[in-house]
Write an enzyme that holds these catalytic residues in place. Structure first.
Site, PDB file in Angstrom:
ATOM      1  N   PRO A 141       0.348  -1.289   0.098  1.00  0.00           N
ATOM      2  CA  PRO A 141       0.373  -0.035   0.735  1.00  0.00           C
ATOM      3  C   PRO A 141       0.852   1.141  -0.422  1.00  0.00           C
ATOM      4  CG  PRO A 141      -0.965  -1.473   1.711  1.00  0.00           C
ATOM      5  CD  PRO A 141      -0.029  -2.462   1.201  1.00  0.00           C
TER       6      PRO A 141
ATOM      7  N   GLU B  92       4.815  -3.903 -13.221  1.00  0.00           N
ATOM      8  CA  GLU B  92       6.402  -2.811 -13.779  1.00  0.00           C
ATOM      9  C   GLU B  92       7.086  -2.193 -13.739  1.00  0.00           C
ATOM     10  OE1 GLU B  92       7.749  -6.806 -16.365  1.00  0.00           O
ATOM     11  OE2 GLU B  92       5.783  -8.051 -15.185  1.00  0.00           O
TER      12      GLU B  92
HETATM   13  N1  COS Z   1      19.896  -3.348 -10.368  1.00  0.00           N
HETATM   14  C1  COS Z   1      21.172  -3.298 -10.024  1.00  0.00           C
HETATM   15  N2  COS Z   1      21.040  -2.829  -8.900  1.00  0.00           N
HETATM   16  C2  COS Z   1      19.921  -1.842  -9.054  1.00  0.00           C
HETATM   17  C3  COS Z   1      18.744  -1.960 -10.093  1.00  0.00           C
HETATM   18  C4  COS Z   1      19.297  -2.704 -11.100  1.00  0.00           C
HETATM   19  N3  COS Z   1      18.514  -1.569 -11.912  1.00  0.00           N
HETATM   20  N4  COS Z   1      18.059  -0.043  -9.512  1.00  0.00           N
HETATM   21  C5  COS Z   1      18.843   0.501  -8.079  1.00  0.00           C
HETATM   22  N5  COS Z   1      19.299  -1.167  -8.047  1.00  0.00           N
HETATM   23  C6  COS Z   1      20.316  -0.673  -6.640  1.00  0.00           C
HETATM   24  C7  COS Z   1      21.318   0.843  -7.303  1.00  0.00           C
HETATM   25  O1  COS Z   1      22.542   0.554  -6.842  1.00  0.00           O
HETATM   26  C8  COS Z   1      21.289   0.871  -5.540  1.00  0.00           C
HETATM   27  O2  COS Z   1      22.322   0.556  -4.598  1.00  0.00           O
HETATM   28  P1  COS Z   1      22.655   0.715  -4.051  1.00  0.00           P
HETATM   29  O3  COS Z   1      22.076   1.226  -2.387  1.00  0.00           O
HETATM   30  O4  COS Z   1      23.772  -0.080  -3.130  1.00  0.00           O
HETATM   31  O5  COS Z   1      23.981   2.167  -4.382  1.00  0.00           O
HETATM   32  C9  COS Z   1      20.661  -0.105  -4.659  1.00  0.00           C
HETATM   33  O6  COS Z   1      19.632  -0.082  -5.356  1.00  0.00           O
HETATM   34  C10 COS Z   1      18.667   1.927  -4.152  1.00  0.00           C
HETATM   35  O7  COS Z   1      18.603   2.362  -5.605  1.00  0.00           O
HETATM   36  P2  COS Z   1      18.281   3.604  -6.379  1.00  0.00           P
HETATM   37  O8  COS Z   1      18.778   4.301  -5.224  1.00  0.00           O
HETATM   38  O9  COS Z   1      17.830   3.777  -7.173  1.00  0.00           O
HETATM   39  O10 COS Z   1      16.088   3.568  -5.685  1.00  0.00           O
HETATM   40  P3  COS Z   1      15.523   4.028  -5.494  1.00  0.00           P
HETATM   41  O11 COS Z   1      14.536   4.255  -4.175  1.00  0.00           O
HETATM   42  O12 COS Z   1      15.646   6.016  -5.642  1.00  0.00           O
HETATM   43  O13 COS Z   1      14.362   3.986  -6.445  1.00  0.00           O
HETATM   44  C11 COS Z   1      13.425   3.104  -8.449  1.00  0.00           C
HETATM   45  C12 COS Z   1      14.623   3.239  -7.423  1.00  0.00           C
HETATM   46  C13 COS Z   1      12.445   4.398  -8.142  1.00  0.00           C
HETATM   47  C14 COS Z   1      14.429   3.220  -9.637  1.00  0.00           C
HETATM   48  C15 COS Z   1      12.742   1.803  -8.153  1.00  0.00           C
HETATM   49  O14 COS Z   1      12.641   2.009  -6.870  1.00  0.00           O
HETATM   50  C16 COS Z   1      11.650   1.664  -9.476  1.00  0.00           C
HETATM   51  O15 COS Z   1      12.004   1.214  -9.819  1.00  0.00           O
HETATM   52  N6  COS Z   1      10.967   1.907  -8.558  1.00  0.00           N
HETATM   53  C17 COS Z   1       9.406   1.636  -9.517  1.00  0.00           C
HETATM   54  C18 COS Z   1       8.774  -0.479  -9.407  1.00  0.00           C
HETATM   55  C19 COS Z   1       8.010  -0.802 -10.335  1.00  0.00           C
HETATM   56  O16 COS Z   1       8.739  -1.618 -10.653  1.00  0.00           O
HETATM   57  N7  COS Z   1       6.687  -1.679  -9.467  1.00  0.00           N
HETATM   58  C20 COS Z   1       6.944  -2.357 -10.180  1.00  0.00           C
HETATM   59  C21 COS Z   1       5.471  -3.275  -9.609  1.00  0.00           C
HETATM   60  S1  COS Z   1       6.095  -4.805  -9.027  1.00  0.00           S
HETATM   61  S2  COS Z   1       5.246  -5.890 -11.155  1.00  0.00           S
END
Ligand code: COS
Length: 382
Positions: free
Chosen positions: A127, A363
């Protein structure tokens, strides 16, 4: 593993025939019943669709990303709900295990996932953790040889049928964000795990999403996936891959709608001629075709780069962003070309218009893809 060209052609031909002859005639019924007939699911199992991406040694077809995307395009030529039945087994429900699982975990679960005997589900969203998926609140507290899980997951695809969940939960509350999150393989029958009723949705009837509630669920520590604190990265890498698969499905839907539009416009007469003769109709067809070609080129190039071992986080986000927005525009033009006939249910065009809306949300929303693309582009300096 990349297929040789002949085997690839055979697989694509088999999937295309299954989609055309078996699934397309059932589209309206599945939408009406909000269920895919059990015998169709059995036929999907027989064709190996549940194991497209599972390594051969565990009984899957072990497709390369490129081959999986080519199959994904074929699967897109019918209601996306059909693909959803095995989509979690091929993608987000299995790939954490394939990429990060121990030998023992893989041997235990992957054969059943490949055959479709085990249905999988990916439980990240909550949520308060949608786009901000690092804000996972579900707790995993270590207790001897177990982790005790408490919390609620939301909008979880195939949860109502799932036997095995990949669950992201916070194992270290002192670390906010992704760093305190671990991933777990959680069996459906564990005491304290319950699944809510399927949500009523805008489209894709026949595919289901539900809440999953964890109430002191004791998960064996051996079912942790990857190292403690690595769960967010597991989730992100699973999504990198899943976003390419979704792009391929979007392209397939666009190609299906284009074929429907061409057929209808050639038949439908106004002002004494087929409307396909009118340049304003042709303009819509040309725009849809051009955009579908662009999405296909991006997606396939990214799939090949991933197969070659490159990191494609940004490119996969760009493909998903473009392909999902593209199919929204194609579906909108399809309604326009069909006119009143597109707005009523008979031709199924309005159903596709509703079905494709979720591609811009699940996604990772289009806005999250923009964030990923912009961050990486700025990191690379352009
Ligand atoms: N592959 C490997 N590692 C990754 C990564 C990837 N694609 N994306 C992020 N990471 C790692 C980063 O390198 C970082 O690592 P360190 O802490 O060691 O530096 C860590 O994960 C955190 O990453 P980041 O700071 O980019 O996180 P944020 O909270 O800013 O969020 C987003 C990143 C917004 C891109 C992420 O939360 C996201 O994709 N949100 C959408 C989720 C989604 O698709 N939901 C759909 C439901 S699931 S069906």
């Amino acid at each position: 593993m990349a297929l040789d060209l002949e085997t690839r052609e055979q697989l694509i031909d088999t999937v295309r025939r299954f989609v055309t002859e078996r699934l397309r005639p059932l589209e309206a019924q599945v939408s009406e019943d909000d269920a895919i007939p059990g015998e169709v699911i059995e036929e999907m199992k027989g064709l190996g669709l549940f194991g497209l991406s599972i390594p051969e040694e565990y009984g899957g077809l072990d497709l390369s990303m490129e081959d999986e995307c080519l199959v994904g395009v074929e699967l897109g030529r019918t209601s996306p709900a059909f693909r959803s039945a095995f989509g979690t087994n091929v993608g987000i429900g299995s790939q954490g295990l394939v990429m990060f699982g121990t030998e023992a975990q893989k041997a235990k679960y992957l054969p059943g996932i490949a055959s479709g005997e085990i249905i999988t589900s990916f439980a990240l969203t909550e949520p308060e953790a949608g786009s901000d998926s690092a804000n996972v609140q579900t707790r995993a507290i270590r207790d001897g040889d177990f982790y005790v899980l408490n919390g609620t997951k939301r909008f979880i695809t195939n949860a109502n049928k799932a036997d095995l969940f990949t669950v992201m939960a916070r194992s270290d509350p002192s670390k906010p964000g992704g760093g305190g999150v671990s991933a777990f393989l959680v069996e459906r029958n564990l005491p304290g795990l319950s699944v809510g009723k399927p949500e009523k949705k805008m489209g894709q009837q026949g595919a289901h999403i539900c809440d999953v509630i964890f109430d002191n669920v004791r998960v064996p520590a051996e079912n942790r996936l990857g190292a403690e604190g690595e769960g967010f990265k597991v989730a992100m890498q699973v999504l990198d891959r899943g976003r390419l698969h979704i792009s391929a499905v979007c392209i397939g839907v666009a190609e299906r709608l284009l074929a429907d539009c061409v057929a209808y416009a050639s038949e439908r007469k106004q002002f004494g001629q087929a409307i396909s003769g009118f340049q304003l109709i042709q303009g819509m067809i040309a725009d849809s075709k051009t955009e579908a070609l662009v999405a296909k080129a991006m997606t396939m190039e990214t799939a090949r780069a991933r197969d070659a071992g490159k990191s494609v986080t940004m490119e996969a986000a760009a493909a998903k962003y473009f392909a999902s927005e593209m199919v929204g525009r194609v579906a909108d033009r399809a309604v326009q070309i069909f006119g009143g006939a597109g707005y009523v249910a008979d031709h199924g065009i309005e159903r596709f218009y509703r079905d494709v809306r979720i591609f811009r949300i699940y996604e990772g929303t289009s806005q999250i893809q923009q964030v990923v693309i912009a961050r990486e582009t700025m990191k690379r300096g352009g």
